[in-house]
Design a protein around this motif. Structure first.
Motif, short mmCIF file in Angstrom:
data_model
loop_
_atom_site.label_atom_id
_atom_site.label_comp_id
_atom_site.label_asym_id
_atom_site.label_seq_id
_atom_site.Cartn_x
_atom_site.Cartn_y
_atom_site.Cartn_z
N SER A 97 -4.84 -3.06 3.25
CA SER A 97 -6.06 -3.24 2.46
C SER A 97 -6.84 -1.94 2.30
N ASN A 98 -6.60 -0.97 3.18
CA ASN A 98 -7.33 0.30 3.13
C ASN A 98 -6.59 1.27 2.22
N ALA A 99 -6.84 1.17 0.92
CA ALA A 99 -6.15 2.02 -0.06
C ALA A 99 -6.54 3.48 0.12
N ALA A 100 -7.80 3.75 0.52
CA ALA A 100 -8.26 5.13 0.69
C ALA A 100 -7.48 5.84 1.78
N CYS A 101 -7.20 5.12 2.87
CA CYS A 101 -6.41 5.70 3.97
C CYS A 101 -5.00 5.99 3.51
N LEU A 102 -4.39 5.05 2.79
CA LEU A 102 -3.03 5.26 2.32
C LEU A 102 -2.96 6.46 1.38
N ARG A 103 -3.94 6.60 0.49
CA ARG A 103 -3.94 7.73 -0.43
C ARG A 103 -4.03 9.06 0.34
N GLU A 104 -4.87 9.11 1.36
CA GLU A 104 -4.99 10.32 2.16
C GLU A 104 -3.69 10.62 2.89
N LYS A 105 -3.04 9.59 3.40
CA LYS A 105 -1.76 9.79 4.08
C LYS A 105 -0.71 10.36 3.13
N LEU A 106 -0.76 9.93 1.87
CA LEU A 106 0.24 10.37 0.90
C LEU A 106 -0.01 11.78 0.39
N GLU A 120 -4.84 3.01 12.43
CA GLU A 120 -4.07 3.42 11.25
C GLU A 120 -3.42 4.80 11.44
N LYS A 121 -4.01 5.61 12.31
CA LYS A 121 -3.44 6.93 12.60
C LYS A 121 -2.39 6.89 13.71
N SER A 122 -2.38 5.81 14.48
CA SER A 122 -1.49 5.73 15.63
C SER A 122 -0.05 5.59 15.20
N PHE A 123 0.86 5.72 16.17
CA PHE A 123 2.28 5.56 15.91
C PHE A 123 2.71 4.09 15.98
N ASP A 124 1.80 3.22 16.38
CA ASP A 124 2.13 1.81 16.54
C ASP A 124 2.17 1.12 15.18
N LEU A 125 3.10 0.19 15.05
CA LEU A 125 3.20 -0.60 13.83
C LEU A 125 2.52 -1.96 13.97
N LYS A 126 2.26 -2.35 15.21
CA LYS A 126 1.54 -3.59 15.49
C LYS A 126 0.52 -3.35 16.59
N LYS A 127 -0.55 -4.14 16.55
CA LYS A 127 -1.52 -4.12 17.64
C LYS A 127 -0.99 -4.96 18.80
N SER A 128 -1.69 -4.92 19.91
CA SER A 128 -1.25 -5.68 21.08
C SER A 128 -1.26 -7.18 20.82
N ASP A 129 -2.10 -7.65 19.89
CA ASP A 129 -2.15 -9.07 19.56
C ASP A 129 -1.11 -9.47 18.52
N GLY A 130 -0.28 -8.51 18.08
CA GLY A 130 0.77 -8.81 17.13
C GLY A 130 0.41 -8.58 15.68
N SER A 131 -0.87 -8.30 15.39
CA SER A 131 -1.27 -8.08 13.99
C SER A 131 -0.75 -6.73 13.51
N LEU A 132 -0.43 -6.66 12.23
CA LEU A 132 0.19 -5.47 11.66
C LEU A 132 -0.82 -4.37 11.39
N ILE A 133 -0.40 -3.12 11.64
CA ILE A 133 -1.17 -1.95 11.23
C ILE A 133 -0.22 -0.95 10.55
N TYR A 192 6.68 13.98 5.10
CA TYR A 192 6.16 12.83 5.84
C TYR A 192 7.03 12.53 7.06
N ARG A 193 6.37 12.12 8.13
CA ARG A 193 7.07 11.47 9.23
C ARG A 193 6.74 9.99 9.15
N ILE A 194 7.76 9.16 9.05
CA ILE A 194 7.58 7.73 8.85
C ILE A 194 8.22 6.97 10.01
N GLU A 195 7.43 6.11 10.64
CA GLU A 195 7.95 5.22 11.67
C GLU A 195 8.35 3.89 11.03
N VAL A 196 9.54 3.40 11.37
CA VAL A 196 10.07 2.19 10.76
C VAL A 196 10.56 1.23 11.84
#
Length: 216
Positions: A97-106, A120-133, A192-196
């Motif tokens: 939902s944070n388009a501004a962050c994505l644009r800066e990353k790109l 959003e800056k972390s290397f994690d793809l999910k939070k501890s509760d399982g929600s996506l970041i 870019y470094r992309i974590e997948v």
């Protein structure tokens, strides 16, 4: 002096000892066979998740990033999501939902991501509760009986390259561009470094992670 030579029961004892040795050998063989089968199954499931993650890398780098690199707001992302959904009807795609962050990353170096939160800056793809970041979430349907896979990708580091995003790339014409008369280096606007992470939808424990370095 009288010697007693009663050997009754010796044959039974020897038979029991040999039976125990045979039982131990058979048990060891069964253990190694079952372990080998389990490891083979683990490797097969990991390979499937790995292939899903690799497919997502191809999709993100070839289809998503080139289209989203100029996005400025959520409406742009919704439009791109709709367009890709029409072109790839079997793939489900969602953006953050944070388009501004994505644009800066790109477009900007990592130190200039002022619109991104710590998650959003972390290397994690999910939070501890399982929600996506993650920045990109893609659902890849498996061909029956293969399961469906959810794959997440996140840009965790951006390095500005040697030119802007409007530069030309050499495409099979040698070390100079056609008709320029000058030596022109390969253009890499951004690195870019992309974590997948690819995981089975109904069993997230079956997953594969990878780090990708991509030059746009």
């Amino acid at each position: 002096m009288r010697y007693l030579k009663n050997e009754k029961g010796v044959a039974l004892m020897m038979a029991l000892i040999l039976s125990l040795i045979a039982l131990a050998i058979i048990s060891a063989l069964i253990y190694f066979v079952t372990q080998g089968t389990s490891i083979s199954g683990f490797q097969k499931r990991y390979q499937t998740a790995k292939e899903a993650a690799q497919g997502d890398v191809e999709f993100v780098t070839r289809e998503i990033i080139p289209r989203t690199i100029g996005s400025t707001n959520v409406a742009d992302l919704i439009s791109i999501e709709s367009t890709l959904g029409g072109e790839y009807s079997v793939i489900s795609l969602s953006f953050p939902s944070n388009a501004a962050c994505l644009r800066e990353k790109l477009l900007l170096s990592t130190v200039d991501w002022i619109s991104c939160s710590a998650d959003e800056k972390s290397f994690d793809l999910k939070k501890s509760d399982g929600s996506l970041i993650a920045d990109f979430s893609v659902t890849l349907p498996g061909v029956p009986p293969q399961p469906n896979f959810s794959v997440y990708a996140k840009i965790v580091d951006t390095i500005e390259g040697n030119t802007d995003s409007g530069g030309l790339a050499l495409e099979g014409l040698g070390v100079t561009e056609s008709g320029s008369g000058m030596v022109t280096p390969q253009h890499f606007p951004v690195l870019y470094r992309i974590e997948v992470q690819g995981e089975r939808m109904n069993n997230p424990d079956e997953r594969a992670n990878m780090s990708v370095l991509y030059a746009y």
